[in-house]
Design an enzyme around this catalytic site. Sequence first.
Site, PDB file in Angstrom:
ATOM      1  N   ASN A 189      -9.588   3.130  -1.926  1.00 38.25           N
ATOM      2  CA  ASN A 189     -10.191   4.037  -0.943  1.00 38.25           C
ATOM      3  C   ASN A 189      -9.458   5.360  -0.796  1.00 38.25           C
ATOM      4  O   ASN A 189     -10.084   6.381  -0.523  1.00 38.25           O
ATOM      5  CB  ASN A 189     -10.333   3.340   0.410  1.00 38.25           C
ATOM      6  CG  ASN A 189     -11.401   2.270   0.376  1.00 38.25           C
ATOM      7  OD1 ASN A 189     -12.402   2.393  -0.324  1.00 38.25           O
ATOM      8  ND2 ASN A 189     -11.187   1.204   1.124  1.00 38.25           N
ATOM      9  N   ASP A 196      -0.857   2.538  -5.374  1.00 41.46           N
ATOM     10  CA  ASP A 196      -0.855   1.112  -5.688  1.00 41.46           C
ATOM     11  C   ASP A 196      -2.119   0.731  -6.458  1.00 41.46           C
ATOM     12  O   ASP A 196      -3.141   1.395  -6.357  1.00 41.46           O
ATOM     13  CB  ASP A 196      -0.752   0.286  -4.409  1.00 41.46           C
ATOM     14  CG  ASP A 196      -1.909   0.535  -3.460  1.00 41.46           C
ATOM     15  OD1 ASP A 196      -2.704  -0.382  -3.233  1.00 41.46           O
ATOM     16  OD2 ASP A 196      -2.032   1.667  -2.942  1.00 41.46           O
ATOM     17  N   ASN A 228      -6.963   5.793   3.679  1.00 41.38           N
ATOM     18  CA  ASN A 228      -8.378   6.014   3.380  1.00 41.38           C
ATOM     19  C   ASN A 228      -8.855   7.431   3.652  1.00 41.38           C
ATOM     20  O   ASN A 228      -9.974   7.774   3.298  1.00 41.38           O
ATOM     21  CB  ASN A 228      -9.241   5.020   4.157  1.00 41.38           C
ATOM     22  CG  ASN A 228      -8.961   3.593   3.745  1.00 41.38           C
ATOM     23  OD1 ASN A 228      -8.258   3.320   2.776  1.00 41.38           O
ATOM     24  ND2 ASN A 228      -9.525   2.658   4.472  1.00 41.38           N
ATOM     25  N   HIS A 246       0.822  -1.211   0.000  1.00 41.42           N
ATOM     26  CA  HIS A 246       0.000   0.000   0.000  1.00 41.42           C
ATOM     27  C   HIS A 246       0.860   1.267   0.000  1.00 41.42           C
ATOM     28  O   HIS A 246       0.360   2.346  -0.300  1.00 41.42           O
ATOM     29  CB  HIS A 246      -0.901  -0.009   1.241  1.00 41.42           C
ATOM     30  CG  HIS A 246      -2.346   0.261   0.976  1.00 41.42           C
ATOM     31  ND1 HIS A 246      -2.912   0.341  -0.276  1.00 41.42           N
ATOM     32  CD2 HIS A 246      -3.369   0.473   1.837  1.00 41.42           C
ATOM     33  CE1 HIS A 246      -4.204   0.575  -0.172  1.00 41.42           C
ATOM     34  NE2 HIS A 246      -4.513   0.666   1.100  1.00 41.42           N
TER      35      HIS A 246
END
Length: 181
Positions: free
Chosen positions: A109, A88, A63, A19
């Site tokens: 997100n 990513d 997020n 991530h």
Amino acid sequence: MKLIVGLGNPGNEYKNTRHNVGFMAIDSYLGSVSWSKKFNGLYHETIINGEKYVFLKPQTYMNLSGSSVYSFVKFFKIDIKDILVIHDDLDLPVGKFRLKINSSSGGHNGIKDIIASLHSDAFARIKIGISNDKLMDTKDYVLGNFSKSELSLIEANFSSIYNIIEDFDYDNINNLMSRYN
């Protein structure tokens, strides 16, 4: 002025996770620089090809990246077309990348939050492939570390990403997509 945003999660426990490939790309490009703090983000200002660039690593966790990006856009009066977000992508093979503009979040997100905060999807993105392991929970997969071979594949394409950063011009985005996609 250009805003180059690398997405990731703050903290050493996330440093080399899938991530965090956006953070990794920016860190690799800039090397060892001093970072300042503002609006829940770490940022570095520099001049590239005669133009001011602000590099941003939101520290809000993935997020919630939109609030930090939005604050920088408002503070520096940056046009949406001058934003490039590096993140990513589960749908691309490890190490492959795609330059996109005006596209949906694709379920990401962090991108979803940036779109909601900016009320626009008209910014450019470099999606870096991290592949997907359908046998693992997605959260566990994206928060997992790269293997050495995966990391080599990711780093092999960083030089092309550096070129995109240096050549980033919204008026020329279609030429960049033709050249690098």
